[in-house]
Design a protein around this motif. Sequence first.
Motif, PDB file in Angstrom:
ATOM      1  N   TYR A  77     -36.812  23.517  -7.730  1.00 17.06           N
ATOM      2  CA  TYR A  77     -36.586  24.795  -7.054  1.00 17.06           C
ATOM      3  C   TYR A  77     -36.415  24.663  -5.548  1.00 17.06           C
ATOM      4  O   TYR A  77     -36.216  25.641  -4.863  1.00 17.06           O
ATOM      5  CB  TYR A  77     -37.739  25.777  -7.298  1.00 17.06           C
ATOM      6  N   ASP A  91     -27.597  20.429  -8.243  1.00 11.75           N
ATOM      7  CA  ASP A  91     -26.561  21.158  -8.963  1.00 11.75           C
ATOM      8  C   ASP A  91     -26.203  22.491  -8.322  1.00 11.75           C
ATOM      9  O   ASP A  91     -25.600  23.363  -8.954  1.00 11.75           O
ATOM     10  CB  ASP A  91     -26.980  21.365 -10.423  1.00 11.75           C
ATOM     11  N   TYR A  92     -26.574  22.645  -7.059  1.00 14.04           N
ATOM     12  CA  TYR A  92     -26.222  23.869  -6.330  1.00 14.04           C
ATOM     13  C   TYR A  92     -26.072  23.489  -4.884  1.00 14.04           C
ATOM     14  O   TYR A  92     -26.968  22.868  -4.296  1.00 14.04           O
ATOM     15  CB  TYR A  92     -27.323  24.921  -6.534  1.00 14.04           C
ATOM     16  N   LEU A  98     -34.800  23.999  -1.955  1.00 16.72           N
ATOM     17  CA  LEU A  98     -33.509  24.003  -1.286  1.00 16.72           C
ATOM     18  C   LEU A  98     -33.640  23.087  -0.071  1.00 16.72           C
ATOM     19  O   LEU A  98     -34.386  23.388   0.860  1.00 16.72           O
ATOM     20  CB  LEU A  98     -33.135  25.424  -0.868  1.00 16.72           C
ATOM     21  N   LEU A 137     -26.365  33.038   3.915  1.00 16.39           N
ATOM     22  CA  LEU A 137     -25.450  32.350   3.007  1.00 16.39           C
ATOM     23  C   LEU A 137     -24.002  32.684   3.344  1.00 16.39           C
ATOM     24  O   LEU A 137     -23.637  33.848   3.493  1.00 16.39           O
ATOM     25  CB  LEU A 137     -25.753  32.745   1.564  1.00 16.39           C
ATOM     26  N   TYR A 140     -39.325  33.561  -5.783  1.00 19.53           N
ATOM     27  CA  TYR A 140     -39.486  32.353  -4.994  1.00 19.53           C
ATOM     28  C   TYR A 140     -39.605  32.673  -3.500  1.00 19.53           C
ATOM     29  O   TYR A 140     -38.857  33.491  -2.971  1.00 19.53           O
ATOM     30  CB  TYR A 140     -38.280  31.413  -5.196  1.00 19.53           C
ATOM     31  N   TYR A 198     -40.345  30.627   0.429  1.00 20.40           N
ATOM     32  CA  TYR A 198     -40.297  29.322   1.084  1.00 20.40           C
ATOM     33  C   TYR A 198     -40.706  29.459   2.549  1.00 20.40           C
ATOM     34  O   TYR A 198     -40.428  30.466   3.184  1.00 20.40           O
ATOM     35  CB  TYR A 198     -38.869  28.749   1.050  1.00 20.40           C
ATOM     36  N   ALA A 224     -34.206  30.137  -8.945  1.00 20.08           N
ATOM     37  CA  ALA A 224     -33.779  28.828  -8.434  1.00 20.08           C
ATOM     38  C   ALA A 224     -32.257  28.778  -8.441  1.00 20.08           C
ATOM     39  O   ALA A 224     -31.596  29.409  -9.257  1.00 20.08           O
ATOM     40  CB  ALA A 224     -34.352  27.727  -9.310  1.00 20.08           C
ATOM     41  N   ASN A 225     -31.709  28.044  -7.501  1.00 22.73           N
ATOM     42  CA  ASN A 225     -30.260  27.861  -7.409  1.00 22.73           C
ATOM     43  C   ASN A 225     -29.500  29.170  -7.225  1.00 22.73           C
ATOM     44  O   ASN A 225     -28.395  29.357  -7.732  1.00 22.73           O
ATOM     45  CB  ASN A 225     -29.726  27.131  -8.645  1.00 22.73           C
ATOM     46  N   THR A 226     -30.119  30.079  -6.504  1.00 28.38           N
ATOM     47  CA  THR A 226     -29.426  31.307  -6.124  1.00 28.38           C
ATOM     48  C   THR A 226     -29.589  31.515  -4.613  1.00 28.38           C
ATOM     49  O   THR A 226     -30.318  30.782  -3.958  1.00 28.38           O
ATOM     50  CB  THR A 226     -29.973  32.538  -6.873  1.00 28.38           C
ATOM     51  N   GLU A 227     -28.930  32.519  -4.100  1.00 30.83           N
ATOM     52  CA  GLU A 227     -28.940  32.757  -2.658  1.00 30.83           C
ATOM     53  C   GLU A 227     -30.360  32.925  -2.137  1.00 30.83           C
ATOM     54  O   GLU A 227     -31.162  33.668  -2.702  1.00 30.83           O
ATOM     55  CB  GLU A 227     -28.124  33.991  -2.324  1.00 30.83           C
ATOM     56  N   ALA A 228     -30.649  32.235  -1.054  1.00 29.37           N
ATOM     57  CA  ALA A 228     -31.916  32.406  -0.356  1.00 29.37           C
ATOM     58  C   ALA A 228     -31.678  33.293   0.857  1.00 29.37           C
ATOM     59  O   ALA A 228     -30.721  33.112   1.596  1.00 29.37           O
ATOM     60  CB  ALA A 228     -32.482  31.054   0.076  1.00 29.37           C
ATOM     61  N   GLY A 253     -32.160  23.066  -9.573  1.00 26.53           N
ATOM     62  CA  GLY A 253     -32.878  24.205 -10.137  1.00 26.53           C
ATOM     63  C   GLY A 253     -33.671  23.907 -11.363  1.00 26.53           C
ATOM     64  O   GLY A 253     -34.565  24.663 -11.733  1.00 26.53           O
ATOM     65  N   ARG A 278     -20.992  25.108  -7.292  1.00 23.39           N
ATOM     66  CA  ARG A 278     -21.717  24.354  -8.307  1.00 23.39           C
ATOM     67  C   ARG A 278     -20.823  23.220  -8.768  1.00 23.39           C
ATOM     68  O   ARG A 278     -19.599  23.312  -8.658  1.00 23.39           O
ATOM     69  CB  ARG A 278     -22.133  25.283  -9.446  1.00 23.39           C
ATOM     70  N   SER A 295     -29.803  21.854  -4.000  1.00 32.85           N
ATOM     71  CA  SER A 295     -31.034  22.042  -4.773  1.00 32.85           C
ATOM     72  C   SER A 295     -30.813  21.644  -6.220  1.00 32.85           C
ATOM     73  O   SER A 295     -29.692  21.566  -6.708  1.00 32.85           O
ATOM     74  CB  SER A 295     -31.523  23.485  -4.701  1.00 32.85           C
ATOM     75  N   TYR A 317     -24.848  27.581   4.819  1.00 31.94           N
ATOM     76  CA  TYR A 317     -25.435  28.688   5.555  1.00 31.94           C
ATOM     77  C   TYR A 317     -24.901  28.699   6.984  1.00 31.94           C
ATOM     78  O   TYR A 317     -24.633  27.640   7.571  1.00 31.94           O
ATOM     79  CB  TYR A 317     -26.960  28.579   5.565  1.00 31.94           C
ATOM     80  N   TYR A 367     -43.409  25.782  -0.676  1.00 30.59           N
ATOM     81  CA  TYR A 367     -42.727  26.860  -1.350  1.00 30.59           C
ATOM     82  C   TYR A 367     -43.577  27.388  -2.499  1.00 30.59           C
ATOM     83  O   TYR A 367     -44.563  26.751  -2.908  1.00 30.59           O
ATOM     84  CB  TYR A 367     -41.347  26.430  -1.848  1.00 30.59           C
TER      85      TYR A 367
END
Lengths: 113, 112
Positions: free
Chosen positions: A99, A31-32, A101, A46, B31, B33, B97-101, A95, A51, A93, A36, B48
Motif C-alpha cells: 500500500y 503496478d501503479y 506510495l 495528482l 488509507y 500517510y 491502495a493504488n488510487t489517487e492520494a 497495491g 498502470r 506503488s 504529481y 502509513y
Amino acid sequence: QQQVKQSPQSLIVQKGGISIINCAYENTAFDYFPWYQQFPGKGPALLIAIRPDVSEKKEGRFTISFNKSAKQFSLHIMDSQPGDSATYFCAASDGDSSYKLIFGSGTRLLVRP
Amino acid sequence: DAGITQSPRHKVTETGTPVTLRCHQTENHRYMYWYRQDPGHGLRLIHYSYGVKDTDKGEVSDGYSVSRSKTEDFLLTLESATSSQTSVYFCAISRAANTEAFFGQGTRLTVV
C-alpha cells in the motif's frame, strides 16, 4: 534506499517546448505509477497516472510513456506553458502487498515565457 | 484539498521536546500517510495506516511514532525532536491502495 530514481533535478524549457522527466524503478512488483505536480506552498496533486498494462497514457498536453522491460517511465509535457512551472514527482506503488506510495526526488521545472 | 486538515501549519520547537502533528480528514478514506519533504530528497514516507489501529513503517520511521484511533485522525509524534527533523510534513489520504492520494497543505516544523 531510493526505489524510484528521478531525473533531471531541474529543467528549464522555453514556452511551447517539450518538457521530459524520467523515472526508473527497481521493484518489479510496482503496478501503479502516478505523477504529481506541486506548486510552492501547496501539497502535491495528482497529474496523471498509468498502470503497466498500457505503454502510454495521454491527458491533454501531458503524456506518460511506460517501458515495463526497462523499468522506466517518463512524463512528457507538450507545448509547455509558464503556468506549468512547478515541481514534478513520479511515484510508484505495489497495491497487493504494501500500500505504500514511494516518490522520486522531484524535478523543478521552469518554463520561460 | 479534499477535506484534509493538518494542524498546526507552522511550528517552532526546541530540541528534545515532544511534538505531535495532527491530520484530520472528512472523506472517510481508509488509507492515511505521513511524508516529509526535504530539498533533494523529494517526499519520503514516514508511516502509513491502512485502517483504524493498523499502521506500518515507511522509509524514514526512526524517531517517529503514529496513532490512528479513529478513521478521520492520524497523529504523528516526534518523541524527542532533533534538528534533523526540521522539515515540511505532509499528510495524505487515499480511498484504496493504488488510487489517487490527496495531500494536505503541509506543516512546516522547525527544530531549534
